[in-house]
Design a protein around this motif. Sequence first.
Motif: not given
Lengths: 204, 204
Positions: A157, A159-161, A163-164, A170, A173, A176, A193
């Motif tokens: 989560r 790692q992906g946050a 990227i986003l 933003n 992510p 959170r 989550g």
Amino acid sequence: MPAALDATEKAEIVSRLFAAFRDHGYEGASLADLSRVTGLGKSSLYHHFPRGKEQMAEVVLEQGKAFIQSAVADVAHAPEPLKTRVDKIIAAFNALYAGGKNPCVLGRLSLSDAGPEARKLGQEIFAIWTEAVADLAAESGLSRVQARQFAEDWIARIQGALILSASTGNCGPFERAMKPLSDLAAGPASPVGRAASKRRHPPS
Amino acid sequence: MPAALDATEKAEIVSRLFAAFRDHGYEGASLADLSRVTGLGKSSLYHHFPRGKEQMAEVVLEQGKAFIQSAVADVAHAPEPLKTRVDKIIAAFNALYAGGKNPCVLGRLSLSDAGPEARKLGQEIFAIWTEAVADLAAESGLSRVQARQFAEDWIARIQGALILSASTGNCGPFERAMKPLSDLAAGPASPVGRAASKRRHPPS
DNA sequence: GTCTATAATAGGATAGAC
DNA sequence: GTCTATCCTATTATAGAC
């Protein structure tokens, strides 16, 4: 023109290489870039890193590994209250990623074609990171299997946050994403989550 | 030597460019690579994409955008039961990412230096993706704010899971990442992470 | 240890024949 | 639309002076 490069200067150079690879990726960071950010000529870079760019990436990953070891694994197993350790780890990641504004050099170099040694280092870092977080999760009451999954999912989560937020700006992510670890030390185990507590209307 | 490139052939070319950028990134995919995977000489590539590699990346992102639009957004708003729509979306992502074995071309190109147009396309794709998933989450009972966060967090988790599985070969994080969406259609809103139900020992 | 200069090659892109 | 041949620049890497 320093006679010899002491440990502090070497660390500074590696730190700048770190930022360059983090921001541009392995293929995206040229020797000219690396020369510029370090303030060293290309030949000087080759003096310190005879195998060139590939070795520079490896050294950067070694630094990443040292960070995870000292700021995550060592802290996770320190003789302090769970909440204290968890808060320290979250603070370390907040600093490393600048609250979500910095990409993850590990994520970037893991995908790029930086050679087998870099690949192996990336795997090792993820392994150390996962084990340390899983230990915390297990300590908070999760079973060994659940704890390992918690760790993997939490890291994913993050790692992906990153990227986003790199794409959209933003950082929500990322912010959170810190919560599930924080919740490990506060009450019943929370999921990776956000807890979906309130429903506006019950499912039909 | 086909006289003209019909829609099918063009789609095939774009599909191969897609795979090349997905597997090697923008900087990592050379024109020689792109020429090889498409079976076209460099000059032929420039005939179809006069602005070169940058345009090729944009076309690939256009295909990604079309995928998200048709396989996610359109499906999310189709007149079918929630569970049916959710299952279709999950199946589409399972196919796109090969169960976690494929990287995400969007995630890779978003970070790379593929030019302003590619950057904008990446943002648009994330926006469409987020809105569609948020609509599903809202439909399942979450408030608008919660639904949007659910969507962002879910997408982040998928992106990160793909990085992890690319590095470690472990597709578990990707498989588990599908669950929160699946749960939207089954009972009370579940969080993005796995529900941590059982504790081995209660927190002290 | 650092520099200037230079090699050697790969990368992106174009010209022009067919 | 595709090809061969070519151009130009950037890139990685090395040589050798200081």
